[in-house]
Design a protein around this motif. Structure first.
Motif: not given
Lengths: 294, 172
Positions: B46, B95-96, B99, B102-103, B121, B124-125, B128
């Motif tokens: 990560r 992590a937050t 995310a 990415v959003a 992307q 990353i998914a 996670e």
């Protein structure tokens, strides 16, 4: 087409049988044969022919014919129901066929029988699901275990051998004491203590690294999720090259066909993971009796 | 058989049981450590993805600099922490933030269509998912190990042999 109801199909078959003249002819014939046997039996055991022996023979003969009819109704109703139920899902059903024997466990046992083959796509994966009977011993020592097997093929070979079997303390003690292992492969311990409590994982000697690469943390979690959802299923997973077999110790009944869908749903994350690992192209489903080494 | 023999036999039996239990505890502790190594590997994956994400997104959304600086700061904080309990909070924050980044990046149509962003992307998914799975396995091992050393009769001698309760990883 609407979802078929087993009770309706069974009642329909029963009505059909009762309406058929042939059936009552057979019942009468059974009664006559029974009466004849009763007469001969009485004649052989004394000079006088006792009427009760003839009547008893008649009743037994008629009863045998009635029971045979009832068994036939059950068999036909089962086949018709499963055919319709499978067709609802665009699957194909065959009542009988040869069992798959392309993984170590499917080959094990003194005898093997198979029935109730469902084949099709689910949702895009070609599969065959069937009832596998594993028979060990014979005569009074015969032990029959019923498994529901999901069998499918991967686009390319994933690993030479991977066996995930329920952990049995008795088998492990036997192996320690007598040096006899029930599985073919070398045991591999992964990082999850919980997985270790439930499953014995084995692969071919020298392929431990490959197996560890395949069994990532998310793969382990999928296996544990399956175990939690079906704790008494005695679940097994086997991969030999492109052949994959998932087994659970369950008996299929037309009274509860939803079991098939439930199991497919539970197996789905593991099957998807395997097909993704192997490559996107899944092979078409093997038809019953095809590509099965005897 | 004299009473001394009975006592000796009992002592041997108890010693054997303790030895077996000790071996099991060592195995469990090793499993906890092994599972933590897995968590650590996934967390490192990560961390490695963050500079790549910053690099890819910066080209399209240079004015989101604050967001990237925050992400880099959180990454550095998470890397400095050591141990399951200490890493829980910074990893959750990271992590937050990841995310969120990415959003934000998904809000740029040109970036959303870029090949390297799409593959990143996806990576990353996957990472996670693997972090979550590794955490589940690690916490499962900790639960089994802690229960073992805190229940009778192991609780009597676990401390004596240096078996300390392991820490849960609460991070995301």
């Amino acid at each position: 087409m609407s979802e078929p109801e087993y009770r309706e199909v069974e009642a329909e078959e029963r009505r059909h049988l009762l309406r058929s003249f042939g059936y009552w002819d057979i019942v009468v014939l059974g009664a006559l044969m029974g009466a004849g046997l009763g007469f001969l039996y009485g004649h052989g055991h004394g000079s006088r022919v006792e009427a009760w022996r003839v009547f008893a023979g008649m009743a037994i003969g008629a009863l045998c014919a009635l029971v045979a009819g009832w068994v036939k109704v059950q068999g036909r109703a089962r086949e018709r129901f499963f055919t319709r139920w499978a067709a609802e899902r665009q699957w194909h059903y065959e009542a009988a066929g040869r069992p798959f024997e392309d993984t170590p466990f499917l080959q094990s046992g003194d005898k093997r029988r198979a029935s109730d083959f469902f084949s099709g796509f689910w949702p895009e994966l070609g599969f065959v699901l069937y009832q596998h009977k594993r028979i060990v011993g014979s005569g009074r020592d015969e032990q029959v275990t019923n498994y529901l097997v999901l069998h499918f093929s991967l686009g390319r070979p994933l690993i030479d051998l991977l066996q995930i079997s329920p952990r049995s303390r008795a088998a492990e003690l036997e192996a320690k004491l007598f040096g006899r292992l029930s599985g073919l492969g070398e045991r591999i311990e992964l990082e999850s203590a919980e997985l270790d409590q439930h499953f014995r994982i084995s692969g071919l000697r020298g392929q431990e690294d490959e197996l560890r690469r395949l069994l990532t943390p998310s793969a382990i979690v999928r296996l544990l999720d399956f175990q939690r959802a079906l704790p008494d299923g005695n679940a097994r997973f086997e991969i030999v090259g492109t052949n994959v077999a998932f087994l659970v110790e369950k008996t299929l009944s037309p009274k509860r066909p939803q079991l098939i869908v439930e199991l497919l749903e539970l197996w789905r994350p593991i099957a998807v993971w395997l097909t993704e690992e192997a490559g996107p192209e899944a092979q078409p489903p093997a038809t019953v009796g095809e590509s099965r080494p005897s | 058989m004299t009473p001394v023999d009975v006592v000796l036999a009992l002592l041997v039996l108890v010693g054997l049981l303790v030895a077996l239990s000790f071996n099991r505890l060592v195995r469990l502790r090793n499993k906890v450590n092994e599972a933590w190594q897995d968590v650590d590997v996934q967390l490192q994956r990560r961390h490695d993805l963050i500079p790549r994400l910053v690099e890819v997104v910066e080209g399209y959304a240079a004015h989101e600099k604050e967001l990237f600086d925050e992400l880099t700061r959180l990454r550095s904080e998470a890397e400095q922490a050591s141990g399951a309990a200490a890493q829980s909070a910074p990893e959750s924050e990271l992590a937050t933030a990841l995310a969120g980044a990415v959003a934000v990046a998904e809000g740029y149509p040109s970036l959303r269509a870029a090949e390297n962003f799409l593959s990143l992307q996806k990576e990353i998914a996957t990472t996670e998912d693997e972090v979550a799975a590794a955490r589940t396995i690690y916490n499962g091992n900790v639960r089994i190990y802690n229960t073992r050393i805190q229940t009778f009769p192991v609780s009597f001698y676990a401390d004596l042999f240096g078996f300390e309760p392991a820490e849960f990883f609460q991070g995301a």
